[in-house]
Design a protein around this motif. Sequence first.
Motif, PDB file in Angstrom:
ATOM      1  N   SER A  32       0.738  -1.110  -0.100  1.00  0.00           N
ATOM      2  CA  SER A  32       0.026  -0.212  -0.063  1.00  0.00           C
ATOM      3  C   SER A  32       0.887   1.319   0.017  1.00  0.00           C
ATOM      4  O   SER A  32       1.986   1.350   0.331  1.00  0.00           O
ATOM      5  CB  SER A  32      -0.921  -0.043   1.387  1.00  0.00           C
ATOM      6  N   TYR A  54       1.898   3.140 -10.880  1.00  0.00           N
ATOM      7  CA  TYR A  54       1.513   2.529  -9.711  1.00  0.00           C
ATOM      8  C   TYR A  54       1.525   0.921 -10.388  1.00  0.00           C
ATOM      9  O   TYR A  54       2.012   0.084  -9.558  1.00  0.00           O
ATOM     10  CB  TYR A  54       0.121   2.575  -9.135  1.00  0.00           C
ATOM     11  N   LEU A  97      -2.895  -2.273  -3.207  1.00  0.00           N
ATOM     12  CA  LEU A  97      -2.621  -2.675  -4.435  1.00  0.00           C
ATOM     13  C   LEU A  97      -2.386  -4.391  -4.279  1.00  0.00           C
ATOM     14  O   LEU A  97      -1.566  -4.476  -3.509  1.00  0.00           O
ATOM     15  CB  LEU A  97      -1.305  -2.051  -4.958  1.00  0.00           C
ATOM     16  N   THR A  99      -1.636  -7.637  -6.421  1.00  0.00           N
ATOM     17  CA  THR A  99      -1.131  -8.050  -7.764  1.00  0.00           C
ATOM     18  C   THR A  99      -0.956  -9.589  -7.780  1.00  0.00           C
ATOM     19  O   THR A  99      -0.343 -10.486  -6.867  1.00  0.00           O
ATOM     20  CB  THR A  99      -0.110  -7.307  -8.417  1.00  0.00           C
ATOM     21  N   ILE A 113      -4.014  -6.451 -11.469  1.00  0.00           N
ATOM     22  CA  ILE A 113      -3.681  -5.566 -10.269  1.00  0.00           C
ATOM     23  C   ILE A 113      -5.297  -4.893  -9.980  1.00  0.00           C
ATOM     24  O   ILE A 113      -5.722  -4.423 -10.802  1.00  0.00           O
ATOM     25  CB  ILE A 113      -2.755  -4.259 -10.699  1.00  0.00           C
ATOM     26  N   ILE A 115      -6.532  -1.932  -7.302  1.00  0.00           N
ATOM     27  CA  ILE A 115      -6.318  -0.862  -6.483  1.00  0.00           C
ATOM     28  C   ILE A 115      -7.648  -0.514  -5.458  1.00  0.00           C
ATOM     29  O   ILE A 115      -8.527  -0.288  -6.134  1.00  0.00           O
ATOM     30  CB  ILE A 115      -5.720   0.452  -7.286  1.00  0.00           C
TER      31      ILE A 115
END
Length: 126
Positions: A32, A54, A97, A99, A113, A115
């Motif tokens: 994060s 990002y 985040l 992933t 990903i 967010i």
Amino acid sequence: MQPDGSDEPSTAPDGEVALVPEPRAGRVFETSWRCRVGDATASGRVRFDALARYLQDVAYDDYAAAGFADEPDATWVARRVTMDIEVLPRFEEILTLRTFASAIAPRWAERRISIAGEHGGHVEAA
């Protein structure tokens, strides 16, 4: 390689790229950070180039955490991105985040990903 064995990204019936859901088991990397002033427009929403950064940065952080950063010529480069922006994150919002690798082939890989912002920012990307 996709779950169906193909080497091509999955597509939805309308031709758009289908975003693979997060797996129930397996490696999912999470980190994060906060949306800072350099990431936001004057109105306070995150800039699109900041979102792309990002995605690139969290992918590389996962790559490094998996132990590949010390490999010769090690890098992770986002060459194409599909984003589903539900709510744009805002200045000073803390973002989580997540992933994972969603597909692999001999010369490419797909990474998903997610967010999620503490105040409702929400972006899904592949």
